[in-house]
Motif scaffolding. Structure first.
Motif, PDB file in Angstrom:
ATOM      1  N   ILE A 144       0.833  -1.237   0.045  1.00 47.31           N
ATOM      2  CA  ILE A 144      -0.034   0.054   0.073  1.00 47.31           C
ATOM      3  C   ILE A 144       0.899   1.466  -0.103  1.00 47.31           C
ATOM      4  CG2 ILE A 144      -1.741   1.302   0.891  1.00 47.31           C
ATOM      5  CD1 ILE A 144      -2.709  -1.410   2.582  1.00 47.31           C
ATOM      6  N   PRO A 145       0.935   1.984  -1.218  1.00 51.74           N
ATOM      7  CA  PRO A 145       1.847   2.889  -1.239  1.00 51.74           C
ATOM      8  C   PRO A 145       1.246   4.288  -0.611  1.00 51.74           C
ATOM      9  CG  PRO A 145       0.766   2.818  -3.120  1.00 51.74           C
ATOM     10  CD  PRO A 145       0.318   1.829  -2.560  1.00 51.74           C
ATOM     11  N   MET A 146       2.043   5.456  -0.391  1.00 51.27           N
ATOM     12  CA  MET A 146       1.313   6.458   0.070  1.00 51.27           C
ATOM     13  C   MET A 146       0.195   7.174  -0.936  1.00 51.27           C
ATOM     14  SD  MET A 146       2.446   7.386   3.262  1.00 51.27           S
ATOM     15  CE  MET A 146       2.107   9.379   3.063  1.00 51.27           C
TER      16      MET A 146
ATOM     17  N   LEU B 278       4.910  -1.067  10.036  1.00 54.52           N
ATOM     18  CA  LEU B 278       4.095  -0.825   8.875  1.00 54.52           C
ATOM     19  C   LEU B 278       4.882  -1.227   7.678  1.00 54.52           C
ATOM     20  CD1 LEU B 278       2.482   2.597   9.576  1.00 54.52           C
ATOM     21  CD2 LEU B 278       1.240   0.325   9.618  1.00 54.52           C
ATOM     22  N   ARG B 279       6.227  -0.921   7.849  1.00 56.80           N
ATOM     23  CA  ARG B 279       6.932  -1.194   6.577  1.00 56.80           C
ATOM     24  C   ARG B 279       7.130  -2.622   6.226  1.00 56.80           C
ATOM     25  NH1 ARG B 279      10.257   2.381   7.671  1.00 56.80           N
ATOM     26  NH2 ARG B 279      12.004   1.436   8.920  1.00 56.80           N
ATOM     27  N   GLU B 280       7.309  -3.456   7.434  1.00 58.65           N
ATOM     28  CA  GLU B 280       7.274  -4.885   7.560  1.00 58.65           C
ATOM     29  C   GLU B 280       6.081  -5.529   6.867  1.00 58.65           C
ATOM     30  OE1 GLU B 280       7.966  -6.197  11.544  1.00 58.65           O
ATOM     31  OE2 GLU B 280      10.037  -5.475  11.503  1.00 58.65           O
ATOM     32  N   ASN B 281       4.929  -4.912   6.734  1.00 57.94           N
ATOM     33  CA  ASN B 281       3.862  -5.273   6.278  1.00 57.94           C
ATOM     34  C   ASN B 281       3.547  -4.794   4.883  1.00 57.94           C
ATOM     35  OD1 ASN B 281       2.153  -6.996   8.551  1.00 57.94           O
ATOM     36  ND2 ASN B 281       3.193  -5.274   9.752  1.00 57.94           N
ATOM     37  N   ASP B 282       4.280  -4.144   4.448  1.00 56.88           N
ATOM     38  CA  ASP B 282       4.445  -3.374   3.202  1.00 56.88           C
ATOM     39  C   ASP B 282       3.294  -2.380   2.968  1.00 56.88           C
ATOM     40  OD1 ASP B 282       6.225  -4.848   1.502  1.00 56.88           O
ATOM     41  OD2 ASP B 282       4.945  -6.530   1.181  1.00 56.88           O
ATOM     42  N   ILE B 283       3.129  -1.539   4.119  1.00 57.81           N
ATOM     43  CA  ILE B 283       2.452  -0.526   3.997  1.00 57.81           C
ATOM     44  C   ILE B 283       3.272   1.011   4.300  1.00 57.81           C
ATOM     45  CG2 ILE B 283       0.739   0.973   5.408  1.00 57.81           C
ATOM     46  CD1 ILE B 283      -0.247  -2.023   6.532  1.00 57.81           C
ATOM     47  N   ALA B 284       3.184   1.772   3.452  1.00 60.41           N
ATOM     48  CA  ALA B 284       4.081   3.057   3.412  1.00 60.41           C
ATOM     49  C   ALA B 284       3.381   3.961   4.458  1.00 60.41           C
ATOM     50  CB  ALA B 284       3.940   3.620   2.064  1.00 60.41           C
TER      51      ALA B 284
ATOM     52  N   ILE C  33      -3.015   7.974   1.835  1.00 63.82           N
ATOM     53  CA  ILE C  33      -4.503   8.208   1.290  1.00 63.82           C
ATOM     54  C   ILE C  33      -4.571   8.889  -0.231  1.00 63.82           C
ATOM     55  CG2 ILE C  33      -4.039  10.838   2.162  1.00 63.82           C
ATOM     56  CD1 ILE C  33      -7.102  10.652   2.998  1.00 63.82           C
ATOM     57  N   PHE C  34      -5.346   8.208  -0.871  1.00 64.90           N
ATOM     58  CA  PHE C  34      -5.794   8.516  -2.178  1.00 64.90           C
ATOM     59  C   PHE C  34      -6.962   8.343  -2.797  1.00 64.90           C
ATOM     60  CE2 PHE C  34      -3.201   4.704  -1.916  1.00 64.90           C
ATOM     61  CZ  PHE C  34      -3.795   3.702  -2.526  1.00 64.90           C
ATOM     62  N   PRO C  35      -7.381   8.799  -3.813  1.00 68.98           N
ATOM     63  CA  PRO C  35      -9.174   8.387  -4.031  1.00 68.98           C
ATOM     64  C   PRO C  35      -9.289   7.091  -4.287  1.00 68.98           C
ATOM     65  CG  PRO C  35      -8.175  10.566  -5.210  1.00 68.98           C
ATOM     66  CD  PRO C  35      -6.834   9.829  -4.598  1.00 68.98           C
ATOM     67  N   GLU C  36      -8.525   6.505  -4.712  1.00 64.60           N
ATOM     68  CA  GLU C  36      -8.763   5.003  -5.405  1.00 64.60           C
ATOM     69  C   GLU C  36      -8.636   3.941  -4.123  1.00 64.60           C
ATOM     70  OE1 GLU C  36      -7.669   7.626  -8.363  1.00 64.60           O
ATOM     71  OE2 GLU C  36      -6.617   6.889  -6.609  1.00 64.60           O
ATOM     72  N   MET C  37      -8.483   4.442  -2.805  1.00 63.84           N
ATOM     73  CA  MET C  37      -8.178   3.520  -1.750  1.00 63.84           C
ATOM     74  C   MET C  37      -9.465   2.732  -1.627  1.00 63.84           C
ATOM     75  SD  MET C  37      -5.938   4.785   1.381  1.00 63.84           S
ATOM     76  CE  MET C  37      -5.445   3.354   2.444  1.00 63.84           C
ATOM     77  N   THR C  38      -9.155   1.453  -1.280  1.00 66.16           N
ATOM     78  CA  THR C  38     -10.362   0.507  -0.892  1.00 66.16           C
ATOM     79  C   THR C  38     -10.531   0.447   0.461  1.00 66.16           C
ATOM     80  OG1 THR C  38      -9.096  -1.532  -0.778  1.00 66.16           O
ATOM     81  CG2 THR C  38      -9.829  -0.884  -3.018  1.00 66.16           C
ATOM     82  N   GLU C  39     -11.797  -0.249   0.742  1.00 69.26           N
ATOM     83  CA  GLU C  39     -11.946  -0.221   2.247  1.00 69.26           C
ATOM     84  C   GLU C  39     -11.094  -1.393   2.959  1.00 69.26           C
ATOM     85  OE1 GLU C  39     -14.204   1.601   4.000  1.00 69.26           O
ATOM     86  OE2 GLU C  39     -14.423   2.794   2.246  1.00 69.26           O
ATOM     87  N   GLU C  40     -10.970  -2.008   2.029  1.00 67.97           N
ATOM     88  CA  GLU C  40      -9.818  -3.354   2.792  1.00 67.97           C
ATOM     89  C   GLU C  40      -8.507  -2.763   2.851  1.00 67.97           C
ATOM     90  OE1 GLU C  40      -6.478  -5.999   2.768  1.00 67.97           O
ATOM     91  OE2 GLU C  40      -7.127  -4.571   0.774  1.00 67.97           O
ATOM     92  N   GLN C  41      -7.864  -1.598   2.071  1.00 66.92           N
ATOM     93  CA  GLN C  41      -6.815  -0.924   2.400  1.00 66.92           C
ATOM     94  C   GLN C  41      -6.967  -0.218   3.704  1.00 66.92           C
ATOM     95  OE1 GLN C  41      -6.353   0.478  -1.690  1.00 66.92           O
ATOM     96  NE2 GLN C  41      -4.413  -0.536  -1.817  1.00 66.92           N
TER      97      GLN C  41
ATOM     98  N   GLU D 118      -8.743  -0.625   6.275  1.00 67.54           N
ATOM     99  CA  GLU D 118      -8.557  -1.081   7.388  1.00 67.54           C
ATOM    100  C   GLU D 118      -7.430  -2.043   7.696  1.00 67.54           C
ATOM    101  OE1 GLU D 118     -11.795  -4.297   6.804  1.00 67.54           O
ATOM    102  OE2 GLU D 118     -13.539  -2.749   6.817  1.00 67.54           O
ATOM    103  N   ARG D 119      -6.659  -2.372   6.661  1.00 73.09           N
ATOM    104  CA  ARG D 119      -5.311  -3.116   6.724  1.00 73.09           C
ATOM    105  C   ARG D 119      -4.405  -1.937   7.291  1.00 73.09           C
ATOM    106  NH1 ARG D 119      -1.767  -4.866   1.630  1.00 73.09           N
ATOM    107  NH2 ARG D 119       0.043  -4.859   2.668  1.00 73.09           N
ATOM    108  N   VAL D 120      -4.415  -0.836   6.934  1.00 71.16           N
ATOM    109  CA  VAL D 120      -3.452   0.388   7.487  1.00 71.16           C
ATOM    110  C   VAL D 120      -3.958   0.643   9.022  1.00 71.16           C
ATOM    111  CG1 VAL D 120      -2.804   2.785   7.516  1.00 71.16           C
ATOM    112  CG2 VAL D 120      -3.186   1.266   5.290  1.00 71.16           C
TER     113      VAL D 120
END
Length: 371
Positions: free
Chosen positions: A4-6, A303-309, A348-356, A358-360
């Motif tokens: 999940i990028p910034m 967060l980085r370990e979980n591929d979250i920016a 945060i970006f317009p196309e972010m899904t609900e799953e993303q 919740e994951r963050v």
């Protein structure tokens, strides 16, 4: 799981691919690459959207600030009051004019410049105020304009992160003498390269800016009234921005959806969530939390370990930067320093899904539970 990028510019391109490709092809086929019909059309459309008489494209958001300040008559010996909690371009532009930035502390809730502290910083050298609508949250322009009127000061708005934000129904950038916007790719309205814009309803200022951006000449040719700059918005960027402008309200609505999702998921977490006042419309260029002291590095690593920016905007306030070591600090800047030590921005970006979302959120909460 996918990273999940910034901000995910790839998914936005895929959604707009046919329109963007057609716009780019049209410019290439037309062969008008500098100050052509796309720039003129974009300027007209942006002036209408922002509610101003003039919108003038330039090469970057930094240039937009610089050109607006110079056209407003800011020069050597002048002081411009601004915030230390912002990107360096805000204060750089003041120095480009030969003027001195004066740093005033922020409101710790909004992260924007504190009007009461601004008034206390005014002196005989003060010529302008440069507020920043940071992270998409409008600054308190009602108070700032009132004190500017009392002291005869000019107000240039830094709107690099606030395209589409409103204050009592007025767009940021339409309230002061001028507003400076950035079209850096990650912005709410972003191009595919650098670009900027100055918005104003002052006819004389607009004429001066158009001359300055084009080598100091009012019309094409070889008569140059002043030493100007080469700061023209590219025709290709204008064509791309015209496509995206048609979606900006959708983009900002979706950013607010993502922000609401974070608020819902993090309601019981031990973070200070972004502030929204009752008179402004936040457009969430960033979703920036304040985390407990000493936790930020651990949070980012997890967060980085979980591929979250994640990102820290901005870890070093400008008054602590070597480049501004000699600049005046008007009073204590403790709020800026405290926020710089605790702030953390998440994707945060317009196309972010609900799953993303919740994951963050789960990633943030799980780290807190471990500490």
């Amino acid at each position: 799981m996918n990273p999940i990028p910034m901000v995910d510019l790839g998914v936005q391109y895929e959604h707009l691919k046919s329109e963007l490709d057609a716009a780019i092809s049209g410019v290439m086929a037309g062969t008008r690459y500098i100050l052509g019909p796309e720039v003129q059309a974009l300027e007209n459309e942006l002036a209408g959207y922002l509610g101003v008489s003039h919108a003038i494209g330039c090469a970057s958001g930094t240039d937009a600030l610089h050109l607006a300040l110079r056209a407003a008559g800011i020069g050597p010996g002048d002081e411009v009051i601004t915030t230390p909690f912002t990107f360096i371009a805000t204060a750089e532009a003041i120095r480009y004019c030969g003027a001195e930035p004066v740093f005033v502390d922020i409101d710790p809730r909004s992260f924007n410049i504190d009007p009461e502290r601004v008034e206390a910083a005014v002196n005989e050298r003060t010529r302008a105020i440069l507020p920043v609508h940071l992270f998409g949250q409008p600054a308190d322009m009602t108070a700032l304009m009132a004190l500017a009127d009392r002291h005869g000061l000019k107000v240039i708005e830094d709107c690099a992160q606030s395209f589409g934000a409103e204050i009592e129904g007025r767009q940021t950038g339409s309230i002061g003498l001028a507003g400076a916007f950035s079209f850096f790719p990650s912005k709410n309205l972003g191009g595919c390269g650098d670009g900027g814009l100055i918005a104003t309803s002052d006819d004389a200022l607009a004429e001066e800016i158009r001359m300055l951006r084009n080598h100091g000449r009012r019309v094409d040719g070889y008569e140059h009234e002043v030493i100007g700059y080469n700061s023209r918005l590219d025709e290709l960027q204008a064509a791309i921005l015209r496509v995206k402008l048609g979606y900006i309200d959708d983009f900002n609505r979706e950013r607010r959806r993502v922000a609401a999702g974070y608020r819902r998921c993090l309601e019981t977490a031990d973070f200070e969530l972004p502030y929204e006042d009752h008179i402004g419309r936040h457009v969430y260029h960033q979703f920036t939390l304040l985390v407990p002291d000493g936790l930020r590095e651990h949070l980012q690593a997890s967060l980085r370990e979980n591929d979250i920016a994640s990102a820290v905007y901005y870890p070093i306030p400008l008054h602590r930067q070597p480049a501004f070591a000699q600049c005046r600090q008007a009073g204590d800047l403790g709020n800026s320093e405290a926020v710089a030590e605790r702030c953390l921005s998440v994707p945060i970006f317009p196309e972010m899904t609900e799953e993303q979302i919740e994951r963050v959120s789960d990633g943030l909460k799980s780290v807190k539970c471990e500490v």
